[in-house]
Design a protein around this motif. Structure first.
Motif, PDB file in Angstrom:
ATOM      1  N   VAL A  36       0.412  -6.909 -40.377  1.00 58.11           N
ATOM      2  CA  VAL A  36      -0.919  -7.522 -40.422  1.00 58.11           C
ATOM      3  C   VAL A  36      -1.991  -6.448 -40.312  1.00 58.11           C
ATOM      4  O   VAL A  36      -2.019  -5.677 -39.355  1.00 58.11           O
ATOM      5  CB  VAL A  36      -1.106  -8.565 -39.293  1.00 58.11           C
ATOM      6  N   LEU A  37      -2.876  -6.409 -41.298  1.00 57.54           N
ATOM      7  CA  LEU A  37      -4.025  -5.497 -41.295  1.00 57.54           C
ATOM      8  C   LEU A  37      -5.283  -6.307 -41.024  1.00 57.54           C
ATOM      9  O   LEU A  37      -5.555  -7.292 -41.707  1.00 57.54           O
ATOM     10  CB  LEU A  37      -4.144  -4.793 -42.648  1.00 57.54           C
ATOM     11  N   PHE A  38      -6.051  -5.911 -40.014  1.00 60.84           N
ATOM     12  CA  PHE A  38      -7.310  -6.562 -39.669  1.00 60.84           C
ATOM     13  C   PHE A  38      -8.468  -5.727 -40.199  1.00 60.84           C
ATOM     14  O   PHE A  38      -8.580  -4.537 -39.878  1.00 60.84           O
ATOM     15  CB  PHE A  38      -7.463  -6.700 -38.152  1.00 60.84           C
ATOM     16  N   ILE A  39      -9.361  -6.353 -40.994  1.00 57.73           N
ATOM     17  CA  ILE A  39     -10.554  -5.683 -41.511  1.00 57.73           C
ATOM     18  C   ILE A  39     -11.775  -6.441 -41.018  1.00 57.73           C
ATOM     19  O   ILE A  39     -11.924  -7.640 -41.280  1.00 57.73           O
ATOM     20  CB  ILE A  39     -10.538  -5.626 -43.047  1.00 57.73           C
ATOM     21  N   GLY A  40     -12.663  -5.792 -40.270  1.00 56.34           N
ATOM     22  CA  GLY A  40     -13.820  -6.493 -39.713  1.00 56.34           C
ATOM     23  C   GLY A  40     -14.803  -5.566 -39.043  1.00 56.34           C
ATOM     24  O   GLY A  40     -15.136  -4.505 -39.542  1.00 56.34           O
ATOM     25  N   ASN A  41     -15.255  -5.966 -37.861  1.00 58.24           N
ATOM     26  CA  ASN A  41     -16.210  -5.173 -37.090  1.00 58.24           C
ATOM     27  C   ASN A  41     -15.959  -5.388 -35.610  1.00 58.24           C
ATOM     28  O   ASN A  41     -14.813  -5.587 -35.205  1.00 58.24           O
ATOM     29  CB  ASN A  41     -17.654  -5.488 -37.511  1.00 58.24           C
ATOM     30  N   SER A  42     -17.028  -5.366 -34.794  1.00 54.02           N
ATOM     31  CA  SER A  42     -16.821  -5.429 -33.353  1.00 54.02           C
ATOM     32  C   SER A  42     -16.191  -6.728 -32.873  1.00 54.02           C
ATOM     33  O   SER A  42     -15.552  -6.753 -31.822  1.00 54.02           O
ATOM     34  CB  SER A  42     -18.141  -5.198 -32.609  1.00 54.02           C
ATOM     35  N   TYR A  43     -16.339  -7.823 -33.627  1.00 57.83           N
ATOM     36  CA  TYR A  43     -15.666  -9.056 -33.219  1.00 57.83           C
ATOM     37  C   TYR A  43     -14.152  -8.886 -33.270  1.00 57.83           C
ATOM     38  O   TYR A  43     -13.412  -9.611 -32.600  1.00 57.83           O
ATOM     39  CB  TYR A  43     -16.081 -10.226 -34.122  1.00 57.83           C
ATOM     40  N   THR A  44     -13.701  -7.931 -34.041  1.00 56.71           N
ATOM     41  CA  THR A  44     -12.275  -7.634 -34.114  1.00 56.71           C
ATOM     42  C   THR A  44     -11.866  -6.562 -33.120  1.00 56.71           C
ATOM     43  O   THR A  44     -10.812  -6.670 -32.480  1.00 56.71           O
ATOM     44  CB  THR A  44     -11.907  -7.206 -35.546  1.00 56.71           C
ATOM     45  N   TYR A  45     -12.688  -5.499 -32.966  1.00 57.79           N
ATOM     46  CA  TYR A  45     -12.204  -4.423 -32.107  1.00 57.79           C
ATOM     47  C   TYR A  45     -12.541  -4.569 -30.635  1.00 57.79           C
ATOM     48  O   TYR A  45     -11.848  -3.989 -29.781  1.00 57.79           O
ATOM     49  CB  TYR A  45     -12.630  -3.048 -32.628  1.00 57.79           C
ATOM     50  N   VAL A  46     -13.583  -5.334 -30.258  1.00 57.92           N
ATOM     51  CA  VAL A  46     -13.857  -5.541 -28.841  1.00 57.92           C
ATOM     52  C   VAL A  46     -12.662  -6.266 -28.208  1.00 57.92           C
ATOM     53  O   VAL A  46     -12.200  -7.290 -28.713  1.00 57.92           O
ATOM     54  CB  VAL A  46     -15.164  -6.344 -28.644  1.00 57.92           C
ATOM     55  N   ASN A  47     -12.136  -5.714 -27.175  1.00 53.74           N
ATOM     56  CA  ASN A  47     -10.934  -6.211 -26.484  1.00 53.74           C
ATOM     57  C   ASN A  47      -9.659  -6.048 -27.310  1.00 53.74           C
ATOM     58  O   ASN A  47      -8.601  -6.499 -26.895  1.00 53.74           O
ATOM     59  CB  ASN A  47     -11.072  -7.677 -26.052  1.00 53.74           C
ATOM     60  N   ASP A  48      -9.750  -5.412 -28.463  1.00 54.82           N
ATOM     61  CA  ASP A  48      -8.586  -5.108 -29.287  1.00 54.82           C
ATOM     62  C   ASP A  48      -7.787  -6.352 -29.653  1.00 54.82           C
ATOM     63  O   ASP A  48      -6.660  -6.569 -29.187  1.00 54.82           O
ATOM     64  CB  ASP A  48      -7.680  -4.101 -28.578  1.00 54.82           C
ATOM     65  N   LEU A  49      -8.393  -7.160 -30.519  1.00 60.08           N
ATOM     66  CA  LEU A  49      -7.725  -8.374 -30.995  1.00 60.08           C
ATOM     67  C   LEU A  49      -6.344  -8.107 -31.586  1.00 60.08           C
ATOM     68  O   LEU A  49      -5.393  -8.840 -31.288  1.00 60.08           O
ATOM     69  CB  LEU A  49      -8.630  -9.088 -32.002  1.00 60.08           C
ATOM     70  N   PRO A  50      -6.188  -7.099 -32.451  1.00 63.52           N
ATOM     71  CA  PRO A  50      -4.843  -6.888 -32.991  1.00 63.52           C
ATOM     72  C   PRO A  50      -3.791  -6.642 -31.911  1.00 63.52           C
ATOM     73  O   PRO A  50      -2.648  -7.096 -32.030  1.00 63.52           O
ATOM     74  CB  PRO A  50      -5.011  -5.670 -33.898  1.00 63.52           C
ATOM     75  N   ALA A  51      -4.149  -5.920 -30.865  1.00 63.71           N
ATOM     76  CA  ALA A  51      -3.190  -5.664 -29.793  1.00 63.71           C
ATOM     77  C   ALA A  51      -2.833  -6.947 -29.061  1.00 63.71           C
ATOM     78  O   ALA A  51      -1.671  -7.167 -28.685  1.00 63.71           O
ATOM     79  CB  ALA A  51      -3.745  -4.632 -28.812  1.00 63.71           C
ATOM     80  N   MET A  52      -3.828  -7.821 -28.834  1.00 58.60           N
ATOM     81  CA  MET A  52      -3.523  -9.095 -28.179  1.00 58.60           C
ATOM     82  C   MET A  52      -2.625  -9.950 -29.051  1.00 58.60           C
ATOM     83  O   MET A  52      -1.665 -10.574 -28.563  1.00 58.60           O
ATOM     84  CB  MET A  52      -4.803  -9.851 -27.831  1.00 58.60           C
ATOM     85  N   PHE A  53      -2.924  -9.984 -30.338  1.00 58.44           N
ATOM     86  CA  PHE A  53      -2.061 -10.728 -31.257  1.00 58.44           C
ATOM     87  C   PHE A  53      -0.635 -10.189 -31.209  1.00 58.44           C
ATOM     88  O   PHE A  53       0.341 -10.940 -31.157  1.00 58.44           O
ATOM     89  CB  PHE A  53      -2.614 -10.652 -32.679  1.00 58.44           C
ATOM     90  N   ALA A  54      -0.519  -8.881 -31.204  1.00 52.34           N
ATOM     91  CA  ALA A  54       0.809  -8.281 -31.170  1.00 52.34           C
ATOM     92  C   ALA A  54       1.540  -8.592 -29.872  1.00 52.34           C
ATOM     93  O   ALA A  54       2.750  -8.813 -29.863  1.00 52.34           O
ATOM     94  CB  ALA A  54       0.704  -6.770 -31.376  1.00 52.34           C
ATOM     95  N   GLY A  55       0.806  -8.601 -28.757  1.00 45.59           N
ATOM     96  CA  GLY A  55       1.430  -8.964 -27.491  1.00 45.59           C
ATOM     97  C   GLY A  55       1.982 -10.374 -27.519  1.00 45.59           C
ATOM     98  O   GLY A  55       3.084 -10.643 -27.026  1.00 45.59           O
ATOM     99  N   LEU A  56       1.223 -11.285 -28.086  1.00 48.76           N
ATOM    100  CA  LEU A  56       1.704 -12.658 -28.230  1.00 48.76           C
ATOM    101  C   LEU A  56       2.919 -12.715 -29.146  1.00 48.76           C
ATOM    102  O   LEU A  56       3.892 -13.432 -28.877  1.00 48.76           O
ATOM    103  CB  LEU A  56       0.598 -13.558 -28.783  1.00 48.76           C
ATOM    104  N   ALA A  57       2.857 -11.959 -30.234  1.00 49.76           N
ATOM    105  CA  ALA A  57       3.974 -11.953 -31.178  1.00 49.76           C
ATOM    106  C   ALA A  57       5.249 -11.469 -30.514  1.00 49.76           C
ATOM    107  O   ALA A  57       6.317 -12.083 -30.657  1.00 49.76           O
ATOM    108  CB  ALA A  57       3.634 -11.087 -32.386  1.00 49.76           C
ATOM    109  N   ARG A  58       5.177 -10.379 -29.786  1.00 55.02           N
ATOM    110  CA  ARG A  58       6.356  -9.891 -29.065  1.00 55.02           C
ATOM    111  C   ARG A  58       6.879 -10.944 -28.117  1.00 55.02           C
ATOM    112  O   ARG A  58       8.081 -11.175 -28.017  1.00 55.02           O
ATOM    113  CB  ARG A  58       6.001  -8.629 -28.267  1.00 55.02           C
ATOM    114  N   SER A  59       5.941 -11.585 -27.408  1.00 53.70           N
ATOM    115  CA  SER A  59       6.329 -12.608 -26.450  1.00 53.70           C
ATOM    116  C   SER A  59       7.050 -13.762 -27.117  1.00 53.70           C
ATOM    117  O   SER A  59       7.917 -14.394 -26.519  1.00 53.70           O
ATOM    118  CB  SER A  59       5.076 -13.108 -25.714  1.00 53.70           C
ATOM    119  N   GLY A  60       6.694 -14.023 -28.384  1.00 56.33           N
ATOM    120  CA  GLY A  60       7.331 -15.105 -29.129  1.00 56.33           C
ATOM    121  C   GLY A  60       8.546 -14.667 -29.918  1.00 56.33           C
ATOM    122  O   GLY A  60       9.082 -15.434 -30.721  1.00 56.33           O
ATOM    123  N   GLY A  61       8.986 -13.439 -29.732  1.00 53.73           N
ATOM    124  CA  GLY A  61      10.178 -12.957 -30.406  1.00 53.73           C
ATOM    125  C   GLY A  61       9.960 -12.426 -31.803  1.00 53.73           C
ATOM    126  O   GLY A  61      10.923 -12.272 -32.563  1.00 53.73           O
TER     127      GLY A  61
END
Length: 288
Positions: free
Chosen positions: A66-91
């Motif tokens: 998954v590639l995220f293209i955006g601006n601060s709404y995407t990078y503040v708090n690192d949305l991709p990292a949170m998504f990835a954490g959830l993904a790992r948690s879900g196997g």
């Protein structure tokens, strides 16, 4: 103070009534600078670098990229990292990357060599497209700015065998009165319409983060906006990540152990809202 760009990566990770575009963009860029002063922008270097989370395997069935293209709404708090954490948690095994510059519009990214290089760098399963926070709420800006850029980006994404997903964002807490949107509700409704129209035209899916945000406001909830009434708190980003989890995997995030630094109660509430928003009517979001 110079304008600092912020483009990061992660793995498993206004305008008078209608001010000119140049004046508007100047305002946006100074907003990004102010955000940086208050710690909203963590990085100032232009960096395009994908971190591997799937080893050397290239099979689409073995890993979701998954590639995220955006601006601060995407990078503040690192949305991709949170998504990835959830993904790992879900196997799920995932690889994520992010191209996100403060105040960037889809038109900026459509003209960006960095964004183009990222899109074509590998076979992404999903490329997330996030417009600047105000443009989707005004018809003139949609037609002149957002939609032409979205078409161009979606065409590139499709040609490289990936799927575009539009990141339907949340409205400002106090709306955008300068442009006839006096409150949050009116602005959110306009944003919803802006994203849903272009997604339908491009036969692309939508991650309805702003819709889930609206639902969350109808009950007791952890704060979703930072003090600026625009950028997300950790809870706001977590809600977005849960929506992306449900959108991309077509699975509920309910019960996932990963909860960032939120309480178990808050995380469970956000997971549930995201699941209900996306999965109660997947076709509405182009998920089929």
């Amino acid at each position: 103070m110079p304008y600092h760009k912020a483009v990061t990566t992660t793995s498993l990770a206004s305008m008078g009534r209608m001010m000119s575009r140049d004046a508007w963009m100047t305002k946006l860029k100074w907003t990004a600078v102010i955000a940086a002063v208050f710690g909203l922008v963590a990085l100032s270097a232009l960096v395009i670098q994908g971190q591997q989370g799937c080893g050397d395997q290239t099979g689409a069935s073995s890993c979701t990229r998954v590639l995220f293209i955006g601006n601060s709404y995407t990078y503040v708090n690192d949305l991709p990292a949170m998504f990835a954490g959830l993904a790992r948690s879900g196997g799920h095994r995932v690889e994520t990357a992010m191209v996100a510059e403060g105040g960037a519009t889809l038109a900026d990214n459509a003209a960006s060599a960095a964004a183009s290089a990222a899109i074509t760098s590998k076979k992404w399963d999903v490329v997330v497209l996030q417009e600047q926070s105000e443009i989707p709420s005004v018809e003139q800006f949609r037609q002149n700015e957002m939609y032409p850029a979205a078409r161009r980006l979606a065409d590139t994404i499709y040609r490289h065998g990936s799927r575009p997903v539009f990141f339907l964002t949340w409205a400002h807490r106090d709306g955008w009165p300068e442009n006839g949107l006096p409150d949050y509700v009116s602005m959110q409704s306009a944003i919803d319409d802006g994203y849903l129209r272009i997604a339908a035209e491009e036969q692309a899916a939508v991650a309805p983060v702003g819709v889930a945000w609206s639902t969350m406001l109808n009950q007791p909830h952890p704060g979703l906006w930072q003090d600026d009434g625009s950028h997300p708190t950790t809870a706001g980003t977590y809600l977005a990540a849960c929506v992306f989890y449900a959108t991309i995997f077509h699975q509920s995030p309910r019960g996932l152990a990963y909860r960032a630094d939120l309480s178990a109660i808050d995380a469970a509430m956000l997971q549930s809202i995201a699941a209900d928003t996306v999965l109660s009517d997947p076709r509405k979001w182009g998920l089929g």
